[in-house]
Design an enzyme around this catalytic site. Structure first.
Site, PDB file in Angstrom:
ATOM      1  N   CYS A  44       0.861  -0.808  -0.432  1.00  0.00           N
ATOM      2  CA  CYS A  44      -0.220  -0.056  -0.138  1.00  0.00           C
ATOM      3  C   CYS A  44       0.839   0.935   0.023  1.00  0.00           C
ATOM      4  O   CYS A  44      -0.138   2.367  -0.488  1.00  0.00           O
ATOM      5  CB  CYS A  44      -1.095  -0.368   1.373  1.00  0.00           C
ATOM      6  SG  CYS A  44      -2.399  -1.475   1.243  1.00  0.00           S
ATOM      7  N   ARG A 119      -7.922  -4.609  -1.771  1.00  0.00           N
ATOM      8  CA  ARG A 119      -7.034  -3.631  -2.651  1.00  0.00           C
ATOM      9  C   ARG A 119      -8.244  -3.418  -4.292  1.00  0.00           C
ATOM     10  O   ARG A 119      -8.134  -4.256  -5.421  1.00  0.00           O
ATOM     11  CB  ARG A 119      -6.402  -4.208  -3.110  1.00  0.00           C
ATOM     12  CG  ARG A 119      -4.920  -3.034  -3.339  1.00  0.00           C
ATOM     13  CD  ARG A 119      -3.768  -3.517  -4.291  1.00  0.00           C
ATOM     14  NE  ARG A 119      -2.950  -4.580  -3.028  1.00  0.00           N
ATOM     15  CZ  ARG A 119      -2.466  -4.164  -2.197  1.00  0.00           C
ATOM     16  NH1 ARG A 119      -2.090  -2.894  -1.980  1.00  0.00           N
ATOM     17  NH2 ARG A 119      -1.857  -5.429  -0.814  1.00  0.00           N
TER      18      ARG A 119
END
Length: 201
Positions: A44, A119
């Site tokens: 991330c 995601r």
């Protein structure tokens, strides 16, 4: 209710690292709404750094970035501050603190087993219609170049009413809408097209 391609994106109002925002604030703009599993995680972090490096590329396309996870606002602030301190990158777009998971559930972004966000990426057009959506595995980072290419393809469809063929890049020819009558189909063949159902610009 699940989010579907071609349907209106669910509106929301949320606390973010840039203040309170609503999706309806972004009418007449393209929006890239993306979720990440957790703050202070390696993949991330690389994604946020790259989104920030490409921030102006999105702005030039009239695309606003909005991040989202179920972490708290304080966690987001500490993480973005750490990215700035360690990498010299300022995250210029808002990141939603969806601690009650309401927005994430509206967009089907919750991993119910892990309890965090997946995601995911949504491209929302100026009419606030969902035009593109994709989910990446937790262990696979996003391809920002492909996301930008997809935005450009959708914008070509928006402005020129074309479809884009395999591996299309900006500057390539698009595919025209299919013929609406038999005469139109036959005319395409007479014009030398290999098939009546594929005609490029």
């Amino acid at each position: 209710m699940p989010v579907y391609l071609g349907k209106r994106a669910p509106d929301f109002t949320a606390n973010t690292t840039r203040g309170v925002i609503s999706l309806s604030d972004y009418k007449n703009k393209w929006v890239l709404l993306f979720s990440h599993p957790a703050d202070f995680t390696p993949i991330c972090t690389t994604e946020f750094i790259e989104f920030s490096r490409r921030y102006n590329d999105f702005k030039e396309l009239n695309v606003e970035l909005i991040g989202l996870s179920v972490d708290s606002l304080q966690s987001h602030i500490e993480w973005l501050k750490d990215i700035y301190e360690k990498f010299g990158i300022e995250i210029q777009f808002p990141v939603i603190a969806d601690i009650n998971k309401e927005i994430a559930r509206e967009y089907n972004l919750i991993d119910e087993n892990a309890g965090n966000t997946v995601r995911g990426v949504f491209i929302i057009d100026p009419n606030q219609t969902v035009r593109w959506m994709i989910y990446y595995p937790a262990e696979t980072g996003r391809n920002i170049d492909e996301i930008l290419r997809s935005v450009k393809a959708l914008q070509a469809n928006w402005s020129r009413k074309i479809a884009t063929p395999v591996n299309w890049r900006p500057g390539d020819k698009g595919i025209l809408p299919p013929p609406s009558t038999l005469e139109d189909a036959l005319q395409r063949i007479r014009e030398g097209n290999k098939t009546w159902y594929i005609k490029t610009e």
